[in-house]
Design a protein around this motif. Structure first.
Motif, PDB file in Angstrom:
ATOM      1  N   CYS A  85      63.165 125.040  91.260  1.00 43.96           N
ATOM      2  CA  CYS A  85      62.843 124.693  89.875  1.00 43.96           C
ATOM      3  C   CYS A  85      61.501 125.286  89.496  1.00 43.96           C
ATOM      4  O   CYS A  85      60.886 124.890  88.513  1.00 43.96           O
TER       5      CYS A  85
ATOM      6  N   ALA B 158      68.458 115.325  89.518  1.00 40.34           N
ATOM      7  CA  ALA B 158      69.328 116.095  90.408  1.00 40.34           C
ATOM      8  C   ALA B 158      68.783 115.950  91.819  1.00 40.34           C
ATOM      9  O   ALA B 158      67.917 116.704  92.243  1.00 40.34           O
ATOM     10  N   HIS B 159      69.234 114.914  92.519  1.00 41.60           N
ATOM     11  CA  HIS B 159      68.698 114.680  93.861  1.00 41.60           C
ATOM     12  C   HIS B 159      69.638 113.803  94.690  1.00 41.60           C
ATOM     13  O   HIS B 159      70.435 113.060  94.136  1.00 41.60           O
ATOM     14  N   SER B 160      69.500 113.879  96.007  1.00 39.96           N
ATOM     15  CA  SER B 160      70.187 112.896  96.849  1.00 39.96           C
ATOM     16  C   SER B 160      69.228 111.964  97.559  1.00 39.96           C
ATOM     17  O   SER B 160      69.644 110.966  98.126  1.00 39.96           O
TER      18      SER B 160
ATOM     19  N   CYS C 274      73.398 113.897  89.714  1.00 44.01           N
ATOM     20  CA  CYS C 274      73.065 115.000  88.819  1.00 44.01           C
ATOM     21  C   CYS C 274      73.525 114.624  87.426  1.00 44.01           C
ATOM     22  O   CYS C 274      74.710 114.732  87.114  1.00 44.01           O
ATOM     23  N   LYS C 275      72.617 114.105  86.613  1.00 43.20           N
ATOM     24  CA  LYS C 275      72.999 113.686  85.268  1.00 43.20           C
ATOM     25  C   LYS C 275      71.769 113.425  84.416  1.00 43.20           C
ATOM     26  O   LYS C 275      70.642 113.446  84.913  1.00 43.20           O
TER      27      LYS C 275
ATOM     28  N   PRO D 254      66.941 114.941  82.784  1.00 46.79           N
ATOM     29  CA  PRO D 254      67.930 114.997  83.871  1.00 46.79           C
ATOM     30  C   PRO D 254      67.354 114.662  85.259  1.00 46.79           C
ATOM     31  O   PRO D 254      66.164 114.863  85.505  1.00 46.79           O
TER      32      PRO D 254
ATOM     33  N   CYS E  35      60.591 115.868  91.513  1.00 49.22           N
ATOM     34  CA  CYS E  35      61.762 115.857  92.401  1.00 49.22           C
ATOM     35  C   CYS E  35      61.332 116.164  93.843  1.00 49.22           C
ATOM     36  O   CYS E  35      60.636 115.368  94.443  1.00 49.22           O
TER      37      CYS E  35
END
Lengths: 231, 103
Positions: free
Chosen positions: A15, A143-145, A114-115, A141, A88
């Protein structure tokens, strides 16, 4: 007046261009990439640790990146009051480096999330939120686990006592609910600052919500706060 | 020269979603007597050091610095000599220096 933003690039950052674009093209700041092997932050006013998967997230997300040569300088920079913003994966690097308290665990649902989410601004008394209003809701947004923020009870209490919680996951109307929590984070915490308030870590991506064509421009206010506080 | 086998696990009070997912899968497979699944990771390292105490000290320092996150994880390790016999054990939950000796 423009400041100079340094965007750190680790192997696996993805990113970095988004941050470059948001600060450079949208906010007309000077931006430069800082390769993780560099040791020179001269002339940099803000350090951004971008999102991505530094070192493939091996061992733990951020655990290896925190020992990159540039991180020694970033820690010194932060200790001297320089503004550091971790988004992030950058947030994960900051907690591993000990610049922010707590840890980021696997998402409670085990899924990569991811949203678009909504964030409620909890404090405006930071250089990263000063252009916002307290309680203002941003659409940004994620976007990660591994974004499930965890801190022990004492740490949580001191985060609250010192007004260090910057953003919490909320509904579009600004209500803090279990359903609006995408990853199981304790108290719906999405972003925090350190005690000195010059280091911010947040899982959501304000730089990816910096222009209307991207679906939301409300994240740009976070970056704008940073730019304004340099002036 | 020693071989170290390190196990890193989440602290007991921290939710292990991976363990939970495995547990529910086991239940679906009718393993009704199996429960409390906790996962972790295993790291094998060779230690180029002739003294067992010093070897254990090195491994312990690697664990605290890099291999485990003290906020969320605990670790234990065992050292083996070249013949494969266990010569030292250490757990982050027990205070003090690694126990050596054994057999």
């Amino acid at each position: 007046m423009t400041g100079k933003v340094g965007v750190v690039v680790f192997p696996g950052s993805n990113c970095d261009m988004d941050a470059y674009q948001a600060f450079g093209s949208v906010l007309n700041q000077k931006v430069e990439f800082l390769w993780h092997k560099e040791r020179n932050l001269d002339g940099v006013d803000v350090v951004v640790l971008p999102g991505g998967f530094s070192y493939g997230d091996y061992l733990r997300a951020g655990a290896i990146a925190r020992f990159s040569p540039i991180m020694t300088e970033v820690v010194k920079f932060a200790e001297n009051g320089g503004l550091v913003m971790g988004i992030c994966n950058g947030f994960q690097v900051l907690v591993e480096a000990g610049l922010l308290p707590g840890a980021l665990l696997r998402n409670a649902g085990l899924k990569f999330a991811c949203k678009q989410v909504y964030l409620r601004t909890e404090t405006v008394a930071t250089p990263f939120t000063s252009a916002l209003k307290k309680g203002e809701v941003l659409k940004v947004p994620i976007a990660h686990s591994e974004g499930n923020y965890y801190a022990d009870d004492d740490t949580l209490k001191s985060l609250q006592d010192n007004d260090q919680i910057a953003f919490r996951y909320s509904t579009a109307g600004g209500e803090i609910t279990q359903d609006s929590n995408p990853n199981g984070s304790i108290l719906n915490i999405a972003g925090i600052v350190n005690v000195k308030r010059n280091v911010l870590g947040m899982m959501p991506h304000p730089e990816r919500a910096s222009e209307r064509i991207l679906g939301s421009a409300s994240g740009v206010m976070v970056l704008k706060s940073v730019v304004e506080s340099l002036n | 020269m020693f071989k170290a086998r390190i196990e890193v696990t989440l602290k007991k009070k921290i939710l292990d979603p991976q363990g939970k997912a495995i547990e529910s899968s086991l239940r679906n497979l009718s393993f009704t007597k199996l429960g409390n699944v906790r996962t972790g990771k295993n790291i094998d390292i060779s230690v180029d050091e002739s003294d067992v105490q010093r070897a254990a000290g090195l491994v312990q320092s690697a664990c605290t610095k890099l291999l485990a996150n003290p906020v969320t994880e605990e670790y234990e390790f065992e050292l083996f000599d070249e013949a494969g016999s266990s010569v030292a054990k250490f757990s982050s939950q027990q205070a003090g220096i690694p126990k050596t000796g054994g057999r």
